[in-house]
Design a protein around this motif. Structure first.
Motif, mmCIF file in Angstrom:
data_model
loop_
_atom_site.group_PDB
_atom_site.id
_atom_site.type_symbol
_atom_site.label_atom_id
_atom_site.label_comp_id
_atom_site.label_asym_id
_atom_site.label_seq_id
_atom_site.Cartn_x
_atom_site.Cartn_y
_atom_site.Cartn_z
ATOM 1 N N TYR A 1 0.838 -1.202 0.000
ATOM 2 C CA TYR A 1 0.000 0.000 0.000
ATOM 3 C C TYR A 1 0.876 1.256 0.000
ATOM 4 C CZ TYR A 1 -3.233 3.627 1.349
ATOM 5 O OH TYR A 1 -3.962 4.799 1.369
ATOM 6 N N GLY B 1 -3.500 -0.400 -4.367
ATOM 7 C CA GLY B 1 -3.639 0.161 -3.016
ATOM 8 C C GLY B 1 -4.994 -0.156 -2.412
ATOM 9 N N CYS C 1 -5.044 -3.668 -1.269
ATOM 10 C CA CYS C 1 -4.318 -3.782 0.008
ATOM 11 C C CYS C 1 -5.220 -3.398 1.182
ATOM 12 C CB CYS C 1 -3.069 -2.903 -0.008
ATOM 13 S SG CYS C 1 -1.799 -3.474 -1.141
#
Length: 130
Positions: free
Chosen positions: A90, A116, A119
């Motif tokens: 991330y 991201g 994540c």
């Protein structure tokens, strides 16, 4: 300190500093008094500076999701290889997202954003599975 908290600290610091390039451009365009005061209209900043501003806002919005997830992982003591990897990835994808947005590289920007987000989901799933 756990890796998840280190990742949170680093991405928080990056987010806190993202406004600096925008302000440099704003001072260049408007002068220091207008940049630090209350100008009457919107700033005519360079395109890249506008992208910096958007990247900063996006980073704040995503930090509001990532931070509580990491803190819940830490407080509940459910750190695992998956949460560590998700936190580190991330952090890396948010750095990539910032630079890809600033330099107007759309596909990699979007991919980094999606990774991201995945994540964040990994962290949430780890929390919900406990």
């Amino acid at each position: 300190m756990p890796t998840e908290l280190i990742s949170l600290t680093l991405i928080t610091l990056l987010t806190a500093l993202m406004w600096v390039p925008y302000m440099f451009n704003l001072v260049k365009v408007r002068g220091i008094s207008d940049a630090l005061g209350y100008p009457s209209g919107p700033a005519d900043v360079a395109e890249w500076a506008g992208r910096v501003d958007r990247a900063h806002r996006n980073a704040i919005e995503n930090l509001a999701i990532f931070a509580p997830l990491v803190l819940i992982v830490h407080v509940t003591g459910i750190s695992s290889d998956a949460t560590v990897i998700a936190s580190v990835v991330y952090c890396l994808t948010r750095v990539a997202h910032f630079f890809m947005l600033v330099f107007a590289i759309p596909i990699i920007k979007s991919i980094s954003f999606m990774i991201g987000s995945i994540c964040q989901l990994v962290l949430a799933i780890a929390i919900l599975q406990t």
